[in-house]
Scaffold this motif. Structure first.
Motif: not given
Length: 368
Positions: A116-142
């Motif tokens: 659900a978070n992935a589906w909504m991700s294009g409908r929010v105004q920002g994203f905060l991650f606490n690590s570069r690996y976290s950001l990349q792994s979530h991008r890879d997931f969609g």
């Protein structure tokens, strides 16, 4: 980390309110002591799950709320629904504080929340991650978004600092003399790699039998039969001390000659930065942002490789104390330069200001 941020946030410019999905907990008590209002939704009761979005939406409507910041997957989902029900077009930001190594490691309901978070991700105004690996792994997931930021965890350098006098007191209290000490602070969980750590400890023990291994964290006690059996089976009964959950971790770090993290998965582990802040060199597995945090001030090995973990421990333990101290000083200097808590809070404030500025300019959905 939320508590640390709230302690240092400019209260002349920001009036935060914290919404807890459950109850206050011990950290919530400290947050409330700062004068920050806390709304507890008690969603551990099934009937409360259905009314929680309406409580949040009413809070958004009736306060002067100008921004909603989610905090981890379930908090993000509730924030999205609550903001939607409120009918107010305030900026919404998701906060993600773990790396995504696939859904197999997650509980069934969490898998659906992540989707659900992935589906909504294009409908929010920002994203905060606490690590570069976290950001990349979530991008890879969609996950997708036009305002995806990394703000690392920060550390209180006035609390976590070298304290030689406290180290001597704690050593005496734990019955330690001049033995070399390897510490690992981690709750007992398969992902934290306690078995790998103990197998590495057994290898170190054969070469340096006087070394003591201190394990600290929730569930790390003698009553934990699985852990106790591992220790006994590896012949480490006299070398391993299980201290359980402690509130004096900042002081305990000062009795470590080296700190270790044997995790199989991480995003940005606080315990490494805390040890480094105390001037302790670290041996870590190459997961999440561990390698980036440690840099050249410690050693990084492959996750799940007990022999490499042991070799790195032996290398640092084999240094003379002056050389190991210089490495620890470099570790603290790295934290001061990159992870000072006040600097991190400033990055949060700049991020929030950017979302509010975008609101003034107008924002829409991401079309990536």
């Amino acid at each position: 980390m939320l508590l640390k941020i709230l302690k240092r946030m400019d209260r002349a410019r920001y009036r935060p309110t914290v919404v807890s999905l459950l109850d206050e907990g011990s950290v919530g008590v400290e947050i409330a002591a700062l004068g920050v209002p806390i709304v507890c939704l008690h969603m551990n009761k099934s009937w409360r799950i259905f009314i929680a979005p309406f409580i949040l939406s009413r809070l958004v409507r009736r306060t002067e709320c100008v921004l909603v910041q989610g905090w981890m997957y379930h908090g993000n989902l509730l924030a999205w629904i609550g903001r939607l029900f409120s009918g107010r077009k305030v900026p919404l930001s998701f906060g993600i504080r773990q790396s995504l190594y696939g859904l197999a490691r997650e509980r069934l309901n969490t898998r659906w929340v992540i989707r659900a978070n992935a589906w909504m991700s294009g409908r929010v105004q920002g994203f905060l991650f606490n690590s570069r690996y976290s950001l990349q792994s979530h991008r890879d997931f969609g996950f997708r978004g036009r305002n995806m930021r990394v703000i690392p965890n920060g550390f209180d350098l006035d609390l976590y600092l070298p304290k030689s006098e406290r180290s001597l007191d704690l050593r005496r209290g734990l019955g330690l003399g001049s033995e070399l000490v390897v510490g690992m602070v981690a709750r007992f969980h398969p992902v934290k790699g306690h078995h790998d750590f103990l197998r590495a400890a057994a290898i170190v023990h054969r070469s340096m039998p006087g070394t003591v291994f201190l394990l600290i964290g929730t569930g790390v006690t003698q009553e934990n039969k699985k852990l106790a059996d591992w220790i006994d089976g590896l012949g480490l009964t006299r070398s391993v001390r299980l201290l359980g959950e402690r509130t004096d971790v900042a002081d305990l770090n000062n009795i470590f000659d080296i700190a270790c993290l044997a995790s199989l998965a991480e995003a940005f582990p606080n315990v490494i930065g805390e040890s480094m802040s105390c001037g302790v060199p670290c041996v870590v597995t190459d997961v999440g942002d561990c390698a980036e945090i440690v840099g050249e001030t410690g050693r990084v090995v492959k996750a799940g490789d007990s022999e490499s973990l042991a070799a790195a421990m032996l290398e640092l333990l084999g240094m003379d104390s002056a050389e190991r101290r210089r490495l620890g000083q470099a570790a603290r200097a790295r934290v001061i330069e990159q992870y000072d808590m006040q600097y991190v809070v400033q990055q949060y404030e700049k991020y929030f200001e950017s979302l509010l500025a975008d609101r003034q300019l107008g924002w829409g959905l991401v079309q990536e």
